[in-house]
Design a protein around this motif. Structure first.
Motif, PDB file in Angstrom:
ATOM      1  N   THR A 153       0.819  -1.218   0.000  1.00  0.00           N
ATOM      2  CA  THR A 153       0.000   0.000   0.000  1.00  0.00           C
ATOM      3  C   THR A 153       0.849   1.263   0.000  1.00  0.00           C
ATOM      4  N   SER A 154       2.003   1.257   0.638  1.00  0.00           N
ATOM      5  CA  SER A 154       2.823   2.470   0.661  1.00  0.00           C
ATOM      6  C   SER A 154       3.594   2.687  -0.637  1.00  0.00           C
ATOM      7  N   LEU A 155       3.737   1.670  -1.475  1.00  0.00           N
ATOM      8  CA  LEU A 155       4.408   1.821  -2.768  1.00  0.00           C
ATOM      9  C   LEU A 155       3.423   1.822  -3.937  1.00  0.00           C
ATOM     10  N   LEU A 156       2.134   1.804  -3.644  1.00  0.00           N
ATOM     11  CA  LEU A 156       1.098   1.720  -4.669  1.00  0.00           C
ATOM     12  C   LEU A 156       1.057   2.980  -5.525  1.00  0.00           C
ATOM     13  N   SER A 157       0.966   2.778  -6.842  1.00  0.00           N
ATOM     14  CA  SER A 157       0.818   3.877  -7.802  1.00  0.00           C
ATOM     15  C   SER A 157      -0.210   3.467  -8.843  1.00  0.00           C
ATOM     16  N   GLY A 158      -0.834   4.447  -9.469  1.00  0.00           N
ATOM     17  CA  GLY A 158      -1.805   4.155 -10.520  1.00  0.00           C
ATOM     18  C   GLY A 158      -2.776   5.287 -10.720  1.00  0.00           C
ATOM     19  N   ARG A 159      -3.937   4.940 -11.295  1.00  0.00           N
ATOM     20  CA  ARG A 159      -4.970   5.956 -11.514  1.00  0.00           C
ATOM     21  C   ARG A 159      -6.349   5.317 -11.402  1.00  0.00           C
ATOM     22  N   VAL A 160      -7.331   6.148 -11.064  1.00  0.00           N
ATOM     23  CA  VAL A 160      -8.711   5.693 -10.870  1.00  0.00           C
ATOM     24  C   VAL A 160      -9.628   6.667 -11.599  1.00  0.00           C
ATOM     25  N   LYS A 161     -10.585   6.134 -12.362  1.00  0.00           N
ATOM     26  CA  LYS A 161     -11.630   6.944 -12.996  1.00  0.00           C
ATOM     27  C   LYS A 161     -12.946   6.201 -12.800  1.00  0.00           C
ATOM     28  N   VAL A 162     -13.927   6.862 -12.196  1.00  0.00           N
ATOM     29  CA  VAL A 162     -15.222   6.227 -11.918  1.00  0.00           C
ATOM     30  C   VAL A 162     -16.331   7.249 -12.160  1.00  0.00           C
ATOM     31  N   GLN A 163     -17.443   6.785 -12.714  1.00  0.00           N
ATOM     32  CA  GLN A 163     -18.661   7.574 -12.820  1.00  0.00           C
ATOM     33  C   GLN A 163     -19.775   6.791 -12.141  1.00  0.00           C
ATOM     34  N   ILE A 164     -20.554   7.464 -11.305  1.00  0.00           N
ATOM     35  CA  ILE A 164     -21.664   6.830 -10.585  1.00  0.00           C
ATOM     36  C   ILE A 164     -22.927   7.618 -10.907  1.00  0.00           C
ATOM     37  N   SER A 165     -24.004   6.901 -11.183  1.00  0.00           N
ATOM     38  CA  SER A 165     -25.269   7.574 -11.445  1.00  0.00           C
ATOM     39  C   SER A 165     -26.383   6.931 -10.633  1.00  0.00           C
ATOM     40  N   GLU A 166     -27.402   7.743 -10.368  1.00  0.00           N
ATOM     41  CA  GLU A 166     -28.617   7.277  -9.704  1.00  0.00           C
ATOM     42  C   GLU A 166     -28.335   6.504  -8.418  1.00  0.00           C
ATOM     43  N   GLY A 167     -27.671   7.162  -7.473  1.00  0.00           N
ATOM     44  CA  GLY A 167     -27.328   6.485  -6.234  1.00  0.00           C
ATOM     45  C   GLY A 167     -27.349   7.422  -5.051  1.00  0.00           C
ATOM     46  N   SER A 168     -26.524   7.103  -4.049  1.00  0.00           N
ATOM     47  CA  SER A 168     -26.460   7.923  -2.839  1.00  0.00           C
ATOM     48  C   SER A 168     -25.187   7.612  -2.064  1.00  0.00           C
ATOM     49  N   ILE A 169     -24.850   8.533  -1.161  1.00  0.00           N
ATOM     50  CA  ILE A 169     -23.752   8.336  -0.214  1.00  0.00           C
ATOM     51  C   ILE A 169     -24.387   8.313   1.167  1.00  0.00           C
ATOM     52  N   ALA A 170     -24.404   7.169   1.807  1.00  0.00           N
ATOM     53  CA  ALA A 170     -25.007   7.033   3.136  1.00  0.00           C
ATOM     54  C   ALA A 170     -24.064   7.592   4.198  1.00  0.00           C
ATOM     55  N   GLY A 171     -24.631   8.237   5.204  1.00  0.00           N
ATOM     56  CA  GLY A 171     -23.836   8.766   6.308  1.00  0.00           C
ATOM     57  C   GLY A 171     -23.236  10.129   6.044  1.00  0.00           C
ATOM     58  N   LEU A 172     -23.651  10.805   4.971  1.00  0.00           N
ATOM     59  CA  LEU A 172     -23.192  12.156   4.659  1.00  0.00           C
ATOM     60  C   LEU A 172     -24.352  12.885   3.996  1.00  0.00           C
ATOM     61  N   ASP A 173     -24.987  13.799   4.723  1.00  0.00           N
ATOM     62  CA  ASP A 173     -26.169  14.500   4.220  1.00  0.00           C
ATOM     63  C   ASP A 173     -25.805  15.948   3.909  1.00  0.00           C
ATOM     64  N   ILE A 174     -25.343  16.191   2.683  1.00  0.00           N
ATOM     65  CA  ILE A 174     -24.927  17.534   2.270  1.00  0.00           C
ATOM     66  C   ILE A 174     -26.129  18.475   2.182  1.00  0.00           C
ATOM     67  N   VAL A 175     -27.277  17.979   1.767  1.00  0.00           N
ATOM     68  CA  VAL A 175     -28.488  18.801   1.702  1.00  0.00           C
ATOM     69  C   VAL A 175     -28.819  19.342   3.094  1.00  0.00           C
ATOM     70  N   GLN A 176     -28.768  18.488   4.097  1.00  0.00           N
ATOM     71  CA  GLN A 176     -29.026  18.896   5.484  1.00  0.00           C
ATOM     72  C   GLN A 176     -28.009  19.955   5.922  1.00  0.00           C
ATOM     73  N   ALA A 177     -26.749  19.784   5.550  1.00  0.00           N
ATOM     74  CA  ALA A 177     -25.718  20.753   5.926  1.00  0.00           C
ATOM     75  C   ALA A 177     -26.023  22.128   5.345  1.00  0.00           C
TER      76      ALA A 177
END
Length: 185
Positions: A77-101
């Motif tokens: 994990t400390s020598l890990l290198s690379g790249r990440v690309k992700v797209q997410i649609s029609e979902g949610s993030i539980a435990g983080l309510d930005i609208v409420q904030a």
């Protein structure tokens, strides 16, 4: 001197999933490299199989390429290198309510840290682009569109220790003045 693992499934996690990993004996340390590609998978099911800490739901499409070396998980994990690309649609993030904030910004701003943990943030469309270098995941172009709220995420996560240094900047639809910036460390 080498091991190659390939998982190719036309149907996994309700979508298409393909992963390859190569483990080779190097001159000093074993090296690991690979790629993961997925198309319209159920992110909630995949992430719950990986760890119960991730609570993101939605249809995800993306790719990850990685390389590392080491004799144990901490080295890898400390020598890990690379790249990440992700797209997410029609979902949610539980435990983080930005609208409420954003609703609490003007009336009860000191209650935000406690109250946003109960609820979820809807995801109409989210885009994550990050690089990984020496175990540090750095977000470069990460946005979350919740329909009425736009959020941008910047910062990094040091994977070996799971240390967060993230900033989330959220505003209501363009033109509205109400906004909030939160930093997680």
């Amino acid at each position: 001197g080498s091991l190659e693992l390939s998982v190719s499934s036309p149907k996994a996690y309700d979508g298409a999933f393909r992963a390859t990993a190569n483990l080779e004996q190097g001159p000093a340390l074993p090296s690991l490299s690979g790629a993961i590609n997925f198309d319209r998978i159920n992110s909630e099911t995949l992430l719950s199989d990986i760890s119960s800490r991730f609570r993101v739901a939605g249809a995800a499409t993306g790719e990850m390429q990685f390389r590392s070396a080491g004799n144990n998980f901490a080295d890898i994990t400390s020598l890990l290198s690379g790249r990440v690309k992700v797209q997410i649609s029609e979902g949610s993030i539980a435990g983080l309510d930005i609208v409420q904030a954003l609703d609490l910004v003007q009336s009860r701003p000191l209650s935000i840290p406690d109250r946003i943990r109960y609820g979820s943030t809807p995801i109409v469309n989210a885009r994550i682009a990050a690089t990984i270098k020496d175990g540090q995941l750095t977000f470069q172009d990460t946005t979350i569109d919740s329909g009425t709220i736009q959020s941008a995420v910047t910062g990094d996560i040091f994977l070996p220790t799971r240390q967060l240094n993230l900033t989330i900047m959220s505003t209501r639809t363009p033109g509205e003045k109400t906004g909030i910036q939160a930093s997680l460390s």
